[in-house]
Structure formats: C-alpha cells, structure tokens
Design an enzyme around this catalytic site. Structure first.
Site, PDB file in Angstrom:
ATOM      1  N   LYS A 240       0.854  -1.188   0.000  1.00 28.76           N
ATOM      2  CA  LYS A 240       0.000   0.000   0.000  1.00 28.76           C
ATOM      3  C   LYS A 240       0.886   1.232   0.000  1.00 28.76           C
ATOM      4  CE  LYS A 240      -3.251   2.835   2.569  1.00 28.76           C
ATOM      5  NZ  LYS A 240      -3.755   3.227   3.895  1.00 28.76           N
ATOM      6  N   GLN A 241       0.574   2.168  -0.887  1.00 26.34           N
ATOM      7  CA  GLN A 241       1.393   3.368  -1.013  1.00 26.34           C
ATOM      8  C   GLN A 241       0.538   4.557  -1.407  1.00 26.34           C
ATOM      9  OE1 GLN A 241       3.763   5.539  -0.242  1.00 26.34           O
ATOM     10  NE2 GLN A 241       5.269   3.908  -0.666  1.00 26.34           N
TER      11      GLN A 241
END
Length: 353
Positions: A240-241
């Site tokens: 997740k970014q």
C-alpha cells in the site's frame, strides 16, 4: 457502477490526459499486470505455502472485483491514527465498529482492514462473510508532544484466531525508528506466512527533512518507490502506497543514491508514469500495488477517487484501499463512491498505459 461515459464526464478536459497517455519509459510489456491468473503466475512457484495462497485467493476472489486481479479494500484505523473524534465526527455511526464492516460488505469490497478491537468485536458474526485484514501496528497521537512511531498493538496469532486472512502493518521508512519497525514487521510477516496468512505493508515515508519550503517529498516517486522495494524485500504480498505527486526526492534532498540519468530513463512528470515507477519497484508488478484514497475533501471526493483509480490502474497497479472518502459520508454515499471506484477497474475500455 459508473460507466465509461460517466467517467469521461467526471474527468472533463483532463479525460485525454489520463485516458490516452502511453507509458514509454517502462512499458506495459515489461510488467506482470493484474488478471484472474495473477496469483498462479506469481505465487505458485514462490516460498508462500498453500495456506497463504488460499488466503490471497479469498481476498482476490471476493466482492465486486472478485476474479479480476484487482482489489477494493476498505481501511479504517483512523480512530487510532488520527483520533476517533476527529475521524468520526462527520459520521458518528462509525464509532460503532460493526458499521465499518457493514459498509465494506454493502460496497462489495474484497476485504476490510481495521484494528484488533474493531474486527475482534465482530469476528464471529462477520469473519466468514468478508475477508478480515488486521492492522497490527499503529501511530497513536495521544502522547504529548505528538510523536510519530508505529507500535505493535497485538500479536499475529490473535489475528489468526479471529479468522483474519491477512495482517497489515506500517513502516515509516526514513524515520529514526524505521530500523526497529523493519525488524518487528519482517518477523511478524514471517509468522503470518507460517500461519497461512497474507501480508500487506503500508510503505510510508516519514522524516521532517523530506518536507522543504520547495516541495513535500514524502510522496516523491523515487522515495516512495524505494520504500515499496524495501517492502517487497521483507515479503509483503501486497504493497500500500500513497499516489506519487512529485519526484527527485533523492536528488533535491541530496542524499541516498541517485543519478540524473535514472530519472530520465525511468519516468516523466506524468502522474501515470510516476505511479508506474512505484509499480516497477514492486518487482515489476508481481507484488500488487494498491494506492491509498487519501483524505476526504467533500465535493471533490468523487472525481479525486476516480482519478486516483485511473492512475493506479493505467500504471499497472492492483487497486485502491480507500477509507476516509467513504466512511466520512452518509452510508449510501460512501457505498456509491466505492462502487464508482470499482467501476474503473471493471471498465474494459480503461486499459494499462
């Protein structure tokens, strides 16, 4: 679900900018792109055991995007990360943890990510109805003065006992505490895999020096891309970014390893190209990149969410993990927004750039 025509209308004069762009630096042919066979292509020859593959399969094959290779996840841990009153005052219904899970189910999400408390309180009622992702560490903001450090809130085995199919964690790469967090979470992920659970890593950058008078490099493509690469190194199954908004973090901050030529050869200033660099750092897309939806800004939330989804999909990413834009609205409005985002991933005319 939103149709292609609705999406074009939402994008307005920016439609061609986002929908017609072609990535020429890192081309789509170099990527492992999301599909219904992604898990088979990536993980069946890996060191992940059969139980991990089953957990990933449960996640990727649930909800409205089930079987597409894409993910739509509802994350709600802001009660700790941002304080409960601040997070839920716009919609106090979400002080009740069950409503978080109900929103994820009604919206047809692949899974719901939240805290030990939220998911544990409702585990027997819902763990068999939607995949649970337990966030095992948090940054609490009650310490005065505020500090920014991710601390473990429970054990992986507790998440497994409540029927969760995955654990999630955050590492603040670039912070003074990052080495300790890296050790803690790599050990936690090893345990999760041994129990047959999937792993999702929030790969966030955090250092006061990353924000200058010129630019906030916390969302620079080169810094976030390297954070992603560290995340896949400790065997996160999904990354997740935050969506990149700029570049040249290493160069402008004058640290780390960089060369002017690497920026020229790998990316451009186009947001899809910047996100493509994030995907490339996830082993050329073999580890799925899901971008965060960001905070709620009210009237612009729909177009921002749609745009983020388009950038992620066309860059070769694997979906969105969107929370505040949905749960800080009335229930049905939140469902509608999540459905609109899912519509981007279901729309076959929106292709990988």
């Amino acid at each position: 679900m939103k149709t292609d025509k609705n999406i074009i209308e939402l994008l307005g004069e920016k439609a061609d900018f986002y929908l017609e762009h072609v990535c020429e630096k890192i081309t789509k042919d170099e990527l492992q792109t999301p599909s219904k066979t992604s898990l088979d292509k990536v993980f069946t020859q890996s060191n992940r055991n059969s139980q991990v593959l089953r957990s990933l399969s449960q996640l990727y094959n649930h909800g409205n995007l089930g079987g597409t290779g894409y993910l739509s996840i509802l994350p709600v841990d802001q009660g700790i990360e941002h304080s409960a009153a601040y997070s839920f005052y716009k919609n106090p219904d979400y002080f009740d943890p069950e409503n978080i899970i109900k929103l994820a189910i009604e919206a047809g999400c692949n899974g719901v990510a939240s805290t030990f408390g939220v998911l544990g309180l409702n585990a027997r009622k819902y763990a068999h109805k939607i995949p649970f992702i337990v966030k095992i560490n948090h940054n609490e903001l009650l310490t005065y003065p505020n500090k920014y450090d991710q601390t473990l809130f429970g054990k992986v085995k507790d998440a497994w006992d409540m029927g969760a199919i995955a654990v999630g964690a955050t590492i603040y790469f670039g912070s003074e505490e990052s080495n300790r967090q890296l050790k803690e979470i790599s050990e936690a992920f090893e345990e999760a895999h041994s129990l047959g659970m999937a792993t999702i890593l929030w790969c966030y950058t955090r250092n006061e020096a990353f924000k200058t008078t010129k630019e906030d490099y916390h969302t620079a493509a080169d810094l976030t891309g390297q954070a992603n690469h560290l995340g896949v190194t400790i065997q996160a199954d999904i990354i997740k970014q935050k969506l990149p908004t700029t570049n040249y973090g290493f160069k402008d901050l004058q640290y780390g390893k960089y060369d002017d030529a690497m920026y020229e050869s790998l990316t451009t200033e186009h947001p899809i190209d910047l996100c493509r660099l994030q995907v490339a750092n996830c082993y050329m897309g073999k580890i799925g990149l899901i971008n965060s939806g960001g905070g709620s800004k009210g009237a612009s939330d729909m177009i921002e969410a749609i745009t983020t989804a388009i950038v992620n999909k066309r860059a070769g990413g694997s979906g969105l993990i969107l929370g505040r834009k949905a749960f800080q609205k009335p229930f049905q409005d939140g469902v509608e927004l999540i459905h609109a985002v899912q519509g981007v991933y279901l729309e076959k005319k929106i292709t990988i750039a």
